[in-house]
Design a protein around this motif. Sequence first.
Motif, PDB file in Angstrom:
ATOM      1  N   LYS A  24      29.885  35.014  31.481  1.00  0.00           N
ATOM      2  CA  LYS A  24      29.899  36.000  32.321  1.00  0.00           C
ATOM      3  C   LYS A  24      31.087  37.130  32.201  1.00  0.00           C
ATOM      4  O   LYS A  24      31.185  38.323  32.121  1.00  0.00           O
ATOM      5  CB  LYS A  24      29.378  35.810  33.959  1.00  0.00           C
ATOM      6  N   SER A  25      32.229  36.212  32.490  1.00  0.00           N
ATOM      7  CA  SER A  25      33.623  37.134  32.517  1.00  0.00           C
ATOM      8  C   SER A  25      33.696  37.790  31.120  1.00  0.00           C
ATOM      9  O   SER A  25      34.189  38.953  31.121  1.00  0.00           O
ATOM     10  CB  SER A  25      34.606  36.063  32.355  1.00  0.00           C
ATOM     11  N   ARG A  29      33.604  42.181  30.082  1.00  0.00           N
ATOM     12  CA  ARG A  29      34.730  42.768  29.616  1.00  0.00           C
ATOM     13  C   ARG A  29      34.488  43.294  28.092  1.00  0.00           C
ATOM     14  O   ARG A  29      34.946  44.202  27.658  1.00  0.00           O
ATOM     15  CB  ARG A  29      35.901  41.621  29.511  1.00  0.00           C
ATOM     16  N   THR A  98      33.426  40.799  39.884  1.00  0.00           N
ATOM     17  CA  THR A  98      34.238  41.411  38.683  1.00  0.00           C
ATOM     18  C   THR A  98      34.034  42.469  38.554  1.00  0.00           C
ATOM     19  O   THR A  98      34.862  43.364  38.036  1.00  0.00           O
ATOM     20  CB  THR A  98      33.749  40.170  37.802  1.00  0.00           C
ATOM     21  N   ARG A 101      35.702  44.853  40.797  1.00  0.00           N
ATOM     22  CA  ARG A 101      37.266  45.008  40.968  1.00  0.00           C
ATOM     23  C   ARG A 101      37.689  45.429  39.548  1.00  0.00           C
ATOM     24  O   ARG A 101      38.645  46.180  39.497  1.00  0.00           O
ATOM     25  CB  ARG A 101      37.675  43.617  41.312  1.00  0.00           C
ATOM     26  N   ARG A 129      42.648  43.991  47.873  1.00  0.00           N
ATOM     27  CA  ARG A 129      43.409  43.361  46.958  1.00  0.00           C
ATOM     28  C   ARG A 129      43.501  43.966  45.586  1.00  0.00           C
ATOM     29  O   ARG A 129      44.665  43.989  44.815  1.00  0.00           O
ATOM     30  CB  ARG A 129      42.838  41.956  46.634  1.00  0.00           C
ATOM     31  N   ALA A 171      46.192  34.063  43.081  1.00  0.00           N
ATOM     32  CA  ALA A 171      45.777  33.778  41.824  1.00  0.00           C
ATOM     33  C   ALA A 171      44.634  34.287  41.574  1.00  0.00           C
ATOM     34  O   ALA A 171      43.474  33.624  41.757  1.00  0.00           O
ATOM     35  CB  ALA A 171      46.003  32.214  41.314  1.00  0.00           C
ATOM     36  N   SER A 172      44.630  35.502  41.094  1.00  0.00           N
ATOM     37  CA  SER A 172      43.144  36.225  40.668  1.00  0.00           C
ATOM     38  C   SER A 172      43.118  36.856  39.468  1.00  0.00           C
ATOM     39  O   SER A 172      43.899  37.889  39.309  1.00  0.00           O
ATOM     40  CB  SER A 172      43.096  37.181  41.860  1.00  0.00           C
ATOM     41  N   ALA A 173      42.252  36.643  38.602  1.00  0.00           N
ATOM     42  CA  ALA A 173      42.265  37.235  37.197  1.00  0.00           C
ATOM     43  C   ALA A 173      41.501  38.448  37.384  1.00  0.00           C
ATOM     44  O   ALA A 173      41.681  39.383  36.731  1.00  0.00           O
ATOM     45  CB  ALA A 173      41.286  36.338  36.389  1.00  0.00           C
ATOM     46  N   GLN A 174      40.737  38.660  38.661  1.00  0.00           N
ATOM     47  CA  GLN A 174      40.096  40.157  39.005  1.00  0.00           C
ATOM     48  C   GLN A 174      41.188  40.981  39.277  1.00  0.00           C
ATOM     49  O   GLN A 174      41.180  42.075  38.467  1.00  0.00           O
ATOM     50  CB  GLN A 174      39.061  39.856  39.919  1.00  0.00           C
ATOM     51  N   ARG A 199      42.321  33.033  34.484  1.00  0.00           N
ATOM     52  CA  ARG A 199      41.377  33.250  33.319  1.00  0.00           C
ATOM     53  C   ARG A 199      42.165  34.437  32.448  1.00  0.00           C
ATOM     54  O   ARG A 199      42.380  35.515  33.187  1.00  0.00           O
ATOM     55  CB  ARG A 199      39.991  33.480  33.488  1.00  0.00           C
ATOM     56  N   ILE A 324      37.803  27.443  39.650  1.00  0.00           N
ATOM     57  CA  ILE A 324      37.618  28.132  40.602  1.00  0.00           C
ATOM     58  C   ILE A 324      36.129  28.414  41.038  1.00  0.00           C
ATOM     59  O   ILE A 324      35.702  28.490  42.334  1.00  0.00           O
ATOM     60  CB  ILE A 324      38.339  29.434  41.005  1.00  0.00           C
ATOM     61  N   ASP A 325      35.222  28.412  40.114  1.00  0.00           N
ATOM     62  CA  ASP A 325      34.011  28.875  40.357  1.00  0.00           C
ATOM     63  C   ASP A 325      33.059  27.579  40.060  1.00  0.00           C
ATOM     64  O   ASP A 325      31.764  27.556  40.302  1.00  0.00           O
ATOM     65  CB  ASP A 325      33.522  29.827  39.205  1.00  0.00           C
ATOM     66  N   LYS A 352      34.378  34.262  47.935  1.00  0.00           N
ATOM     67  CA  LYS A 352      33.576  34.505  46.694  1.00  0.00           C
ATOM     68  C   LYS A 352      32.051  35.059  47.236  1.00  0.00           C
ATOM     69  O   LYS A 352      32.250  35.429  48.411  1.00  0.00           O
ATOM     70  CB  LYS A 352      33.441  33.125  46.199  1.00  0.00           C
TER      71      LYS A 352
HETATM   72  C1  S3P Z   1      36.614  36.358  37.449  1.00  0.00           C
HETATM   73  C2  S3P Z   1      37.515  35.858  38.222  1.00  0.00           C
HETATM   74  C3  S3P Z   1      37.551  34.866  39.259  1.00  0.00           C
HETATM   75  C4  S3P Z   1      35.964  34.265  39.425  1.00  0.00           C
HETATM   76  C5  S3P Z   1      34.843  35.242  39.126  1.00  0.00           C
HETATM   77  C6  S3P Z   1      35.109  35.761  37.747  1.00  0.00           C
HETATM   78  C7  S3P Z   1      36.738  37.318  36.178  1.00  0.00           C
HETATM   79  O1  S3P Z   1      37.881  35.616  40.720  1.00  0.00           O
HETATM   80  O2  S3P Z   1      35.871  33.508  40.544  1.00  0.00           O
HETATM   81  O3  S3P Z   1      33.678  34.535  39.149  1.00  0.00           O
HETATM   82  O4  S3P Z   1      35.888  37.381  35.430  1.00  0.00           O
HETATM   83  O5  S3P Z   1      37.901  37.893  36.056  1.00  0.00           O
HETATM   84  P1  S3P Z   1      39.245  35.499  40.724  1.00  0.00           P
HETATM   85  O6  S3P Z   1      40.025  36.267  39.965  1.00  0.00           O
HETATM   86  O7  S3P Z   1      39.063  36.790  42.133  1.00  0.00           O
HETATM   87  O8  S3P Z   1      39.527  34.365  41.185  1.00  0.00           O
END
Ligand code: S3P
Length: 444
Positions: A24-25, A29, A98, A101, A129, A171-174, A199, A324-325, A352
Amino acid sequence: MSNVKFKVQPGGTIKGRIRVPGDKSISHRSIMLGAIAEGTTTVTGFLEGDDSLATLRAFQEMGVSIDGPEEGNVIIKGVGLKGLKQPKAPLDMGNSGTAMRLMAGILAGQNFNCELIGDASLSKRPMKRVTEPLRLMGANIETSENGTPPLKITGTGERSLQGIDYILPMASAQVKSCVLLAGLYAKGTTCALEPAPTRDHTERMLNGFGYSVVSEKQGAQKTKVCLQGGGGLTARHIDVPSDISSAAFFIAAAAVSKGSDLVIEHVGMNPTRVGIIDILTLMGADIQLENAHEVGGEPVADVHVRYAPLKGIQIPEKLVALAIDEFPVLFVVAASAEGQTILTGAEELRVKESDRIQVMADALQAVGIDAQPTPDGMIINAGKQTAQQSEIQSHHDHRISMAMTIAGLNATSEIVIDDCANVNTSFPTFIKLINQVGMKVDVV
Ligand code: S3P
């Protein structure tokens, strides 16, 4: 949407060889970067779930020609960094944090106004955020009074954003990705310092599109990621691996049911995503990675899981962001391990698609498990799922629907899960595959 329920029959042994849908991520992208690249990007293995489709439609509404998806194939005619057009109506991101954000980062740099909206779950999720760093970069972006969607973005006009050196508060990849994507449109250098590894698909994919992103480790946990604004992206081919977060339900299923032996093919093994493998291995699971290789800058492998007795553990905090997921289904695994499992340092689970600490504690208690929520995690004492005919609420959260389906393997009576249409956000073939490998789940 009508109320879709899963009726899960107790028991089952998990066997077979399957492939789960695309990550999905990476799917989100691929559309975002393909749309703002120069030239035609082709994607294979794209996840045809509601979340990634929301991203795809949003770019179509901003004038990008996108063909597909057809059996996971998508063709995106990139319009370049400055070629997006103002959408005629608010962009609906559905259930996807995702999408909202990351797109906020791209849209903050455009010279048109737009609005991002979402469904009941997304409309409750924190957006400050992302709006805070974007404002520091000079963006004009508003949330509701509570800091939740809708997001209203006023175009930059002739100004451009300004690069920043941003320390992520969580710690957030988003959040990291949002800042980096806005950085494409900013003057100078934009950096995001993350407190723990998250991630890194955005960084990998930007580099794959020929846009240099530099990551530098700072001590054991922190990483600083930087790019220069004002460059360009060059279209490419993207092969999306299977989503480890979808595979997780099947890995867990085979890990907890006696006699199981399952192979899941072509699963993304990005080191920032494999926390589930490490946590289950610490619990005693028998997981072998076979046929490891790389596709388009992302490692993949076949995951071979055979049943083995599991024990409860204290989950190392350094693995939290890397899994995290996966905690909804890890809680289910903990319920059938031997002894106690303790999770700490996972307060992000509360924001979440649902509050995954409270919702999973309630769900496990409903099936007869001693699960105690804490502010930043959970304490689970494994035991027999003795409840008769439990009815579980998914709270608009796909991963609750799927995790509680897996709970059926060690249940003694039927589990009914309410409001499961949300599984289509990330895993439209879940029911077909779970029945194929040995469970009995009816959709009513
Ligand atoms: C994601 C980042 C994670 C994850 C989400 C997908 C992404 O969220 O929980 O399902 O694709 O960057 P956070 O970065 O807010 O933890």
